[in-house]
Design an enzyme around this catalytic site. Structure first.
Site, short mmCIF file in Angstrom:
data_model
loop_
_atom_site.label_atom_id
_atom_site.label_comp_id
_atom_site.label_asym_id
_atom_site.label_seq_id
_atom_site.Cartn_x
_atom_site.Cartn_y
_atom_site.Cartn_z
N GLY A 335 0.81 -1.21 0.00
CA GLY A 335 0.00 0.00 0.00
C GLY A 335 0.84 1.26 0.00
O GLY A 335 2.03 1.24 0.33
N GLY A 337 0.42 5.65 0.90
CA GLY A 337 -0.42 6.69 1.50
C GLY A 337 0.33 7.99 1.58
O GLY A 337 1.43 8.14 1.04
N PHE A 339 1.83 9.24 4.01
CA PHE A 339 3.06 9.14 4.77
C PHE A 339 4.16 8.42 4.00
O PHE A 339 5.34 8.61 4.26
CB PHE A 339 2.82 8.39 6.08
N GLY A 340 3.80 7.54 3.10
CA GLY A 340 4.80 6.76 2.39
C GLY A 340 4.29 5.38 2.07
O GLY A 340 3.09 5.12 2.10
N ASP A 451 -6.51 13.29 10.54
CA ASP A 451 -6.62 12.86 9.14
C ASP A 451 -7.46 11.60 9.01
O ASP A 451 -7.06 10.62 8.38
CB ASP A 451 -5.22 12.65 8.54
#
Length: 626
Positions: A335, A337, A339-340, A451
């Site tokens: 995955g 996102g 953030f990374g 978030d």
């Protein structure tokens, strides 16, 4: 020999606990949870007559000395009533009957509803128009009734680490022991090590269920109570069982039950090894103590755990994580996102985990380590468990529990769209609410996620939701979805006061929860535009327009079978979601209030809901569909 006896007595008091008499009585007959069925009886008059007769039979049975569980029924004139009542076994006969009377008064407000239940500290009452629930309380249960944990609003006065350990071990033992008793009931205590306190706890299942149902029910109850810590008390309520712990006595010292005969291998209670004394007693005592201490010491050393108050956090080697992910190769990528990237890995000799590589370089390493240690202590069934971190490489890494089903958004509008039924969707919404309630008010430090969105909700094998990335918003990188360094969030989910003015409070998460709840119900992304009508509408616009017309059930995803849900239940959850998106923020309920509203079987009535405010990805403001 006398010295050895003293040692044994002290050890047994530490392990089993000795309840001290107290004039403080924390028992109440105030209803803790109350539920009315959604359907009315065919003939209210005959049903009411049968109900009164059933209540009278139940009370008559409970009037007999030593009777704490009663069943009764009346089937006249076609409107059958089946009832069950149960009192906690620490009560006197008079106390049991008093609680029963309060419970009857509570369900009277349900009118002609053909089913209801009410939980009090001291007793439980339920009636239905079918009898299957005697053997399986959840077999034909309305979807609006879910297991509920009620946590005290004060933290323990004892040292948190030792208090948490005492509660966890006691509840774990009660969870194991209760299904093995003949009457499915245990009351026990545990001394708080290094503290001047005793923990009191009980577990009780409905007597006519199977051992397997009792075991599963108490497992859920244990998880609910585990998330209460370090609150000084907690209650777990389910239609099949009840579990409670408290720092304060709520039963007498002579009402405890010896757990030892009901505990098998692997229980947390160690006192079972001290059964008798012989000439070799001292040697056996020392040997047993060493056998208990050494595996724990060895395990903690092997795992590299911090043995301070921050239990559970672990520092991983960058080289070990690099090896476990084959140098963070594409084949291990599961995955991406804000953030990374997230990689699947196997660590610690076979544990499957998710390794999240954060795109923040090596800045703020010490701050990152301190915060992840703190977050590693947050444990709740609806929050992703953070197992550890790594700061000794070129990137900051997080090690998290692995969620095989992936993120919620894939099931709403991604490649797995249409696979979620209504029960799964309502469970997901309820689970997110419980997780946020824990972050906002039940953990000893308030945590604001900042978030909340569908891609940050992960699903386990049972499609139970777990909130990810909580506590890490300050490390959020700036990209096309996070428009400024003033806030860490995603447009469409972000509350207007935070997006426009940078005003941050827990109400920001509550707004985002409302948006996600609407997404789960509709199967639509909040930022997608509906062009079917005379004007373009975002999801929140459309939900408000339908609500004003009283037709908000039409928001439901067409892929969900209409036979799977009650329209009133869907409308209620939509109304709760709209309440969460109101402006100003002071109009929004707290997440604890949301959990209670969702747990209640009744509709919200005439609650006034103001027009919501929505800010799209281009920072255009939409107020109530205008």
């Amino acid at each position: 020999m006398s010295a050895l006896m003293v040692v044994m007595i002290v050890l047994m008091m530490v392990e089993l606990g000795v309840a001290q008499p107290s004039n403080n009585n924390t028992n109440t007959n105030m209803p803790l949870r109350f539920y009315c069925g959604s359907n009315d009886a065919m003939s209210p008059t005959s049903f009411s007559r049968n109900l009164d007769s059933t209540f009278a039979q139940l009370k008559s049975q409970l009037s007999n000395n030593g009777v704490y569980y009663a069943r009764a029924q009346n089937l006249e004139n076609g409107d059958a009533v089946y009832g069950v009542a149960q009192c906690r076994k620490y009560l006197s006969e008079a106390q049991c009957l008093a609680c029963f009377d309060v419970a009857v008064s509570g369900v009277e407000s349900c009118g002609s509803a053909n089913g209801a239940n009410v939980f009090l500290d001291n007793c439980f009452l339920r009636y239905e128009n079918y009898d299957q629930f005697y053997a399986d309380p959840e077999g034909s249960l309305d979807g609006a009734v879910a297991p509920l944990g009620i946590c005290g609003n004060q933290s323990t006065s004892q040292p948190i680490t030792v208090f948490n350990q005492a509660v966890e071990e006691l509840l774990s033992d009660i969870q194991v022991a209760t299904p093995r008793t003949s009457d499915f009931y245990i009351a026990s205590t545990r001394q708080v090590t290094s503290g001047n306190a005793t923990v009191y706890a009980i577990g009780q299942c409905v007597e006519n269920v199977s051992q397997a149902i009792c075991k599963n029910c108490l497992s859920t109850a244990y998880n609910n109570l585990y998330s209460c810590l370090p609150a000084d008390e907690g209650r777990a309520i389910n239609v099949g069982c009840f579990m409670r712990y408290s720092e304060f006595p709520f039963f007498q010292d002579n009402q405890t039950i010896n757990l030892i005969p009901f505990l098998g291998e692997g229980s947390s209670s160690k006192s079972g090894i001290i059964i008798g004394v012989s000439s070799a007693g001292l040697f056996l005592l020392i040997l047993a103590a060493f056998s208990l201490w050494y595996p724990r010491w060895k395990k903690s050393k092997a795992a590299g755990e911090d043995t301070s108050d921050l239990q559970g956090a672990k520092s991983y080697s960058y080289q070990d994580l690099k090896l476990a992910t084959n140098n963070f190769s594409e084949e291990y990528l599961v995955g991406k996102g804000g953030f990374g990237e997230v990689f699947k890995a196997i660590v610690d000799g076979g544990v499957v985990v998710a390794v999240k590589k954060l795109h923040v370089g090596s800045r703020a390493k010490k701050e990152f380590e301190n915060e992840t240690k703190l977050i590693s202590n947050v444990r709740h069934r609806n929050l992703i468990l953070q197992l550890g971190w790594c700061i000794d490489g070129p990137e900051l890494l997080l090690v998290l529990e692995y969620m095989p089903q992936g993120s919620l958004d894939k099931f709403l509008w991604g490649e797995k769209r249409g696979q979620l039924n209504w029960k799964q969707r309502s469970d997901i919404i309820f689970g997110i609410a419980r997780g946020l309630a824990h972050l906002h008010g039940e953990f000893h430090v308030k945590i604001i996620h900042r978030d909340i969105k569908s891609s940050n909700i992960l699903l386990d094998n049972d499609f139970q939701p777990k909130i990810a990335d909580f506590g890490l918003a300050r490390f959020q990188p700036e990209d096309e979805t996070h428009v400024s360094t003033r806030f860490a969030g995603t447009m469409g989910y972000t509350a207007p006061e935070y997006a426009n003015r940078g005003h941050l409070s827990e109400k920001v998460d509550i707004y985002s929860f409302g948006i996600v709840a609407l997404e789960v119900i509709s199967g639509r992304k909040c930022s997608d535009v509906n062009y079917n009508g005379p004007r373009m509408e975002y999801l929140l616009d459309q939900a408000w327009q339908l609500y004003e017309k009283g037709a908000h059930v039409k928001l439901m995803d067409e892929s969900v079978d209409p036979n799977e849900y009650e329209e009133e239940n869907v409308m209620k959850i939509i109304e709760i979601a709209l309440m969460c998106t109101q402006s100003p923020a002071s109009l929004r309920p707290t997440m604890s209030e949301v959990v209670l509203m969702m747990s209640s079987g009744s509709m919200l009535g005439q609650r006034q809901i103001s027009k919501p405010t929505f800010i799209d990805a281009h920072r255009r403001i939409h107020i109530g569909g205008s």
